[in-house]
Write a protein that holds these residues in place. Structure first.
Motif, PDB file in Angstrom:
ATOM      1  N   THR A  47       0.829  -1.205   0.000  1.00  0.00           N
ATOM      2  CA  THR A  47       0.000   0.000   0.000  1.00  0.00           C
ATOM      3  C   THR A  47       0.864   1.256   0.000  1.00  0.00           C
ATOM      4  O   THR A  47       0.599   2.210  -0.750  1.00  0.00           O
ATOM      5  N   ASN A  84       2.502   1.601  -3.402  1.00  0.00           N
ATOM      6  CA  ASN A  84       1.508   2.070  -4.371  1.00  0.00           C
ATOM      7  C   ASN A  84       1.273   3.572  -4.224  1.00  0.00           C
ATOM      8  O   ASN A  84       1.182   4.299  -5.212  1.00  0.00           O
ATOM      9  N   PHE A  85       1.191   4.058  -2.985  1.00  0.00           N
ATOM     10  CA  PHE A  85       0.987   5.489  -2.721  1.00  0.00           C
ATOM     11  C   PHE A  85       2.150   6.305  -3.278  1.00  0.00           C
ATOM     12  O   PHE A  85       1.950   7.319  -3.968  1.00  0.00           O
ATOM     13  N   THR A 135       2.167   6.346  -7.131  1.00  0.00           N
ATOM     14  CA  THR A 135       1.094   7.186  -7.674  1.00  0.00           C
ATOM     15  C   THR A 135       1.453   8.659  -7.575  1.00  0.00           C
ATOM     16  O   THR A 135       1.280   9.429  -8.538  1.00  0.00           O
ATOM     17  N   GLU A 185      -5.449  10.029  -2.739  1.00  0.00           N
ATOM     18  CA  GLU A 185      -5.027   8.650  -2.458  1.00  0.00           C
ATOM     19  C   GLU A 185      -5.146   8.345  -0.958  1.00  0.00           C
ATOM     20  O   GLU A 185      -5.604   7.265  -0.568  1.00  0.00           O
TER      21      GLU A 185
END
Length: 194
Positions: free
Chosen positions: A135, A138-139, A142, A179
């Motif tokens: 997670t 991914n943050f 992004t 996000e």
């Protein structure tokens, strides 16, 4: 089911007065009760007939008033003997269920446990950490991708590099906040399911 009650003195009085008004079957039962006296048993059928006779004669005495102080006679219920084949079969089923319960309770117990637990325990402990790392990765990807796309795309709008960096930081901040919002909502939903 109860079909008789014990006679009291209160009940004997109307039985003596109205003994001739009963039907032949009931008259014999009333005669036996009168001879035996208080404490003998009388059937509810005779009591209903007594109540009907009292109503016909204009008495305002209710049935529960007649039975005041009387005890309901409950017959002793004799339980039938259990079939030995059935008892043996039930014992076999109980033993089988107890064995299944024991196996269910001890299925995750093994003699190969190390001091710190088995490898399956380690995997179970690492799974949540793995989820958190993915997670966070991914943050970061992004936000970095939003920054890079804005920086490259802003070259057609701005000629100065400071303006391009500033616009990229602003867009990356918005994407990061969005996000984070989605991440918090997802975590909140997962905590609600627990």
């Amino acid at each position: 089911m109860a079909s008789q009650c014990r006679v009291t003195e209160l009940l004997l009085r109307p039985l003596r007065e109205l003994q001739d008004g009963f039907s032949p079957d009931s008259r014999a039962a009333v005669q036996g009760v009168l001879e035996a006296g208080a404490g003998s048993l009388i059937s509810f059928r005779v009591l209903r007939e007594l109540h009907t006779l009292l109503r016909e004669r204009g008495s305002h005495m209710y049935l529960h008033e007649l039975l005041e102080g009387s005890e309901i006679h409950l017959p002793v219920v004799e339980l039938p003997k259990r079939n030995p084949e059935l008892v043996a079969r039930l014992e076999k089923i109980k033993a089988k269920l107890a064995n299944e319960e024991y196996k269910r309770i001890t299925k995750n117990v093994s003699s190969q446990c190390s001091q710190h637990g088995t490898l399956s325990d380690l995997g179970r402990q690492v799974r949540p950490l793995k989820k958190i790392i993915i997670t966070i990765f991914n943050f970061l990807v992004t936000v970095a991708a939003a920054f890079a796309c804005t920086y490259i795309g802003s070259q057609y709008v701005f000629t100065e590099s400071a303006a391009r960096v500033l616009s990229s930081v602003i867009v990356a901040s918005f994407v990061g906040l969005a996000e984070l919002y989605v991440l918090v909502r997802t975590m909140e939903g997962q905590l609600g399911e627990l």
